[in-house]
Design a protein around this motif. Sequence first.
Motif, PDB file in Angstrom:
ATOM      1  N   GLY A 147      40.771  42.207  47.765  1.00 44.60           N
ATOM      2  CA  GLY A 147      40.595  43.508  47.141  1.00 44.60           C
ATOM      3  C   GLY A 147      40.986  43.523  45.680  1.00 44.60           C
ATOM      4  O   GLY A 147      40.415  44.274  44.873  1.00 44.60           O
ATOM      5  N   ASP A 148      41.958  42.667  45.307  1.00 42.15           N
ATOM      6  CA  ASP A 148      42.435  42.662  43.927  1.00 42.15           C
ATOM      7  C   ASP A 148      41.447  42.016  42.959  1.00 42.15           C
ATOM      8  O   ASP A 148      41.724  41.960  41.754  1.00 42.15           O
ATOM      9  N   SER A 204      45.461  38.787  42.658  1.00 37.61           N
ATOM     10  CA  SER A 204      46.585  39.651  42.283  1.00 37.61           C
ATOM     11  C   SER A 204      47.445  38.995  41.211  1.00 37.61           C
ATOM     12  O   SER A 204      48.048  39.688  40.376  1.00 37.61           O
ATOM     13  N   CYS A 221      40.546  43.806  39.774  1.00 38.32           N
ATOM     14  CA  CYS A 221      41.251  43.769  38.489  1.00 38.32           C
ATOM     15  C   CYS A 221      40.270  43.607  37.325  1.00 38.32           C
ATOM     16  O   CYS A 221      40.570  44.031  36.203  1.00 38.32           O
ATOM     17  N   SER A 227      43.466  49.888  51.735  1.00 40.95           N
ATOM     18  CA  SER A 227      43.565  48.435  51.509  1.00 40.95           C
ATOM     19  C   SER A 227      42.562  47.680  52.363  1.00 40.95           C
ATOM     20  O   SER A 227      42.889  46.643  52.970  1.00 40.95           O
ATOM     21  N   MET A 274      48.248  45.626  42.211  1.00 41.52           N
ATOM     22  CA  MET A 274      47.840  45.520  40.821  1.00 41.52           C
ATOM     23  C   MET A 274      48.533  46.537  39.912  1.00 41.52           C
ATOM     24  O   MET A 274      48.513  46.413  38.689  1.00 41.52           O
ATOM     25  N   ASN A 306      43.636  51.100  47.430  1.00 37.84           N
ATOM     26  CA  ASN A 306      43.204  49.791  47.917  1.00 37.84           C
ATOM     27  C   ASN A 306      43.661  48.627  47.040  1.00 37.84           C
ATOM     28  O   ASN A 306      43.349  47.471  47.337  1.00 37.84           O
ATOM     29  N   ILE A 307      44.396  48.921  45.958  1.00 37.51           N
ATOM     30  CA  ILE A 307      44.794  47.867  45.015  1.00 37.51           C
ATOM     31  C   ILE A 307      46.241  48.060  44.575  1.00 37.51           C
ATOM     32  O   ILE A 307      46.572  47.941  43.403  1.00 37.51           O
TER      33      ILE A 307
END
Length: 422
Positions: A253-254, A223, A257, A178, A302, A298-299
């Motif tokens: 990080g999201d 997110s 998507c 993350s 999601m 890391n996601i």
Amino acid sequence: MDHVSYGSAFSGGSLTVPPSKSAAIRALLCGALAMRTSGRRCEITNLFDCDDITVTRRAAEILCADDGGEVDCGESGSLLRFIIPIAAALGGRWRFTGRGRLPQRPLGVYADLLPAHGVSFKNESDGKGLPLIIEGRLTSGRFTLPGNISSQFVTGLLMALPLLEGDSEIILTSPLESIGYVDMTMDVLRNFGVTVRAIEGGWQIPGGQSYESPAYQVDGDWSQAAFFLNIAALSPIGAKVRMGGLRPDSLQGDRACIEVFGGFGLDIRWEGDELVAQNLYAGEPFGGLRGQRLDVSNITDMVPAAAICAALSRGETRFENAGRLRLKESDRLEAMKQAINALGGRASEEGDTLIINGVERLSGGLAQGCNDHRVVMALAGAGLRSESPVEVTDAYSINKTYPTFFDEYRRLGGIANVFQLG
């Protein structure tokens, strides 16, 4: 019990994505520390009212005024893990409480680190979790912890250690997961005038720093955007969704998507300052969607939305390195597996991997929301390609982060009927 029934209608349209809860919590706590260290109030704009932000506001007020006190963290894991080392750095006696699954979420990293740096760490109940009492003042030095735990522990230390008299280091014993959330923390700290230096395997944090009081604007939450990308992908008529309020250069990080849902086959592009999503092949078998293999270390936030897209995509999707999903508001690996299977899909677990084999349509029926906001919102997409309505328990768990989600979904032509049982 509150339920929501999702149907198959959706016409699309435009919306403004809510501000990032993750960035807002960081900014509110930094604003409180700016008030303490510089005496000036910080203007934080583009905030969004939800349960996690409400408890963070209250916690920030306590930080501004007191050296010790009681903090109710509600169900916010971010707030709890951020504020424990901050309170320890300020000194005094602090008691932390929470609700839902929060009292059982892991805190062992701090149980190991804080006593070695001058702060007692005592759980009132069964020796772990909440209520938690800490007492003493944190001392500077080296803080060693694994990188494959929640990045919230790293963020808490990054926010706390600049307040100490001496310099400190955070050293990771394994690769960081993350990482996007830590990048976000570093960005917020820079905005508040705090210096942190990246070194090999960790960070060096000069002590004796003061937080400044900038004007800080929270950017849109990637997110939350994932739920609407999922809805666009599964719209049976290829409805177009236009999203404003998102920064293409966001450190969240999201933001990944875009790649995740693009990998399923959704057409996603920028038109000016709006992100536009549309399934150009909605009328084809499986809506033209295809399975994929994803490393989600890391996601993790999601995964619920992406799991519903996978359930209706051709072939197999594997969500790998997903173990930390077991430690969220629910065990999200188990929750998504059970929900997909209850609705006529095909999902299984293999260690910390969620495996989904797509079907063209779900049968519909009852799924458990598990008092988890992300599970409940993700299942809106399931209703779009089900033979009968999708009914989900714990509807108002959305209040944790997105209390207007049902209203927004209905405004875009979706069906989300909330009702009470019992």
